[in-house]
Design an enzyme around this catalytic site. Structure first.
Site, PDB file in Angstrom:
ATOM      1  N   GLU A  84       0.826  -1.213   0.000  1.00 19.55           N
ATOM      2  CA  GLU A  84       0.000   0.000   0.000  1.00 19.55           C
ATOM      3  C   GLU A  84       0.861   1.265   0.000  1.00 19.55           C
ATOM      4  OE1 GLU A  84      -2.995   0.149   3.055  1.00 19.55           O
ATOM      5  OE2 GLU A  84      -4.070   1.786   2.049  1.00 19.55           O
ATOM      6  N   ARG A 100       6.521  34.622 -15.520  1.00 14.64           N
ATOM      7  CA  ARG A 100       6.211  35.685 -14.551  1.00 14.64           C
ATOM      8  C   ARG A 100       7.416  36.611 -14.417  1.00 14.64           C
ATOM      9  NH1 ARG A 100       2.610  38.863 -12.054  1.00 14.64           N
ATOM     10  NH2 ARG A 100       3.242  39.411  -9.932  1.00 14.64           N
ATOM     11  N   GLN A 121      18.220  33.658  -8.741  1.00 16.66           N
ATOM     12  CA  GLN A 121      18.804  32.379  -8.327  1.00 16.66           C
ATOM     13  C   GLN A 121      17.968  31.716  -7.226  1.00 16.66           C
ATOM     14  OE1 GLN A 121      22.587  32.043  -6.092  1.00 16.66           O
ATOM     15  NE2 GLN A 121      23.382  31.236  -8.018  1.00 16.66           N
TER      16      GLN A 121
END
Ligand SMILES: Cc1cc2nc3c(=O)[nH]c(=O)nc-3n(C[C@H](O)[C@H](O)[C@H](O)COP(=O)(O)OP(=O)(O)OC[C@H]3O[C@@H](n4cnc5c(N)ncnc54)[C@H](O)[C@@H]3O)c2cc1C
Length: 381
Positions: free
Chosen positions: A243, A269, A280
């Site tokens: 799982e 943007r 950076q």
């Protein structure tokens, strides 16, 4: 050592991503807002073979091995937006259908695997109790022998899929304390003495329903025992490994999608006519997302490969669960940061990704419990 996927695996992952983008994306935001589980999307997942991923074809499943299942679910995570539904599907595939395929009797397989695989039945697994979460095998729900039946008494909490489940895999105490005193039972919802509480509201994964489950003089036949009396600890441990892989695989797909979104946003943007990706601080944050994603994904692949090949991979599964879940949360947090104020708005759907991701370091053993497992194998803690 070969780090490449086969063409077949790549096709599976690609096909899954396309399927998910078509069927599990649209309307996810509204369903999250309303806390709605989509029956239609569930049925589409079942038809695509997700609910019976690990179930042999003779029982109606799609018969994949663990590594292929991971590839498919990674693709699903990439294409889907409805993380809650994907969580519900992966949990059922591993801890209900997968569990019965691995440990069920022929009669249990015949009765439950076809409907769990074709999606007409929904399954839930109930181990956590109000007083036993991380220490799951300290559970106090009892199953007492009465003639040729067992009578269950106690309560379970945080049971995913419970509000809609047709069948429950329930862990109860049949003997002394600890591991060896626990047995797993398959209990149909209609069984007298089983009741499901009100849905539990959640911060995220709101399209995956959850509830408490109560057992009061809940009588099941001896044939309801899965894998033998006293083998619940073993069934639980083995199922959890699987799982952890199946539930964490979609997270890798989500992370890759967010990495791409962040990269595009950082190029487009601008602040003061400079794309934010030129800073950076932003570029490195995106590099860190990639670093964490690649590290986590290779741990996941290795664990699934090893589990599939050697039958057990406790350490590798714990490492992978820890790495993927922590990277998943961090990636979502970084995505919000890269998008700035837009990342905080509902419209950009990143706040939802973060809310959904936060559960990953809790379910299937918290990060602390994975660390306990890993350090315990070194004789520490
Ligand atoms: C979205 C979601 C879905 C879930 N689905 C299911 C389900 O389908 N079926 C089911 O049975 N359960 C389910 N759970 C329950 C889940 O397995 C438990 O929440 C989890 O095991 C933690 O248990 P707890 O919530 O009782 O926390 P606790 O055990 O009370 O832990 C609280 C805090 O203490 C820490 N802690 C506890 N013990 C230790 C320790 N020994 N060492 C170090 N730190 C420790 C934990 O890491 C955690 O930070 C689900 C939970 C979530 C959030």
């Amino acid at each position: 050592m070969d780090f490449g996927w086969t063409e077949d695996h790549l096709a599976l992952r690609r096909g899954a991503a396309e399927f998910a983008a078509r069927h599990l994306a649209e309307g996810a935001g509204a369903r999250d807002r309303d806390g709605t589980f989509s029956r239609e999307a569930w049925a589409a997942c079942a038809e695509f073979g997700l609910t019976g991923l690990l179930v042999p074809e003779k029982w109606g499943g799609s018969g994949h091995d663990l590594l292929s299942a991971v590839a498919i679910l990674e693709g699903i995570g990439h294409g889907a937006r409805d993380n809650g539904l994907v969580f519900s599907v992966a949990a059922q595939a591993a801890s209900c259908a997968g569990l019965l395929a691995a440990f069920g009797s022929e009669a249990q397989k015949g009765e439950w695997l076809p409907p769990l695989s074709d999606g007409s039945a929904i399954g839930a697994t109930a181990i956590t109790e109000p007083d036993s979460g991380s220490n799951a095998l300290a559970l106090t729900t009892t199953a007492a022998r009465d003639g040729d039946a067992w009578v269950l008494d106690g309560s379970k909490t945080f049971v995913t899929n419970a509000p809609l489940a047709d069948v429950f895999l329930v862990y109860a105490r049949t003997g002394g304390p600890g591991f060896a005193g626990v047995t797993c039972f398959v209990v149909p919802r209609a069984t007298r003495g089983l009741t499901v509480g009100q849905p539990i509201g959640k911060m995220g994964l709101r399209t995956s329903p959850m509830a408490q489950v109560y057992f009061e003089g809940c009588r099941v036949p001896a044939a309801a025992v899965v894998g033998g009396v006293g083998s619940g600890g073993l069934v639980f441990g083995q199922t959890m490994e699987v799982e952890r892989m199946l539930v964490m695989a979609p997270a890798v797909g989500v992370m890759e999608r967010l990495l791409d979104r962040c990269t595009t946003h950082a190029r487009q943007r601008t602040t003061g006519s400079v794309p934010i990706g030129k800073h950076q601080a932003i570029a490195h944050r995106i590099a860190d997302i990639e670093l964490e994603l690649e590290a986590a994904r290779f741990m996941l692949y290795r664990a699934a490969w090893q589990r599939g090949r050697h039958g057990t991979a406790t350490r590798e599964c714990a490492l992978a669960k820890l790495a993927v879940s922590e990277a998943y949360v961090e990636t979502c947090r970084s995505a919000v940061q890269v998008f700035g104020g837009y990342g905080y708005t509902v419209e950009y759907e990143l706040e939802r990704e973060l809310r959904d991701a936060l559960a990953a370091t809790l379910y299937l053993g918290t990060s602390e419990i994975q660390r306990n497992l890993i350090s315990g194998l070194r004789g520490l803690g």
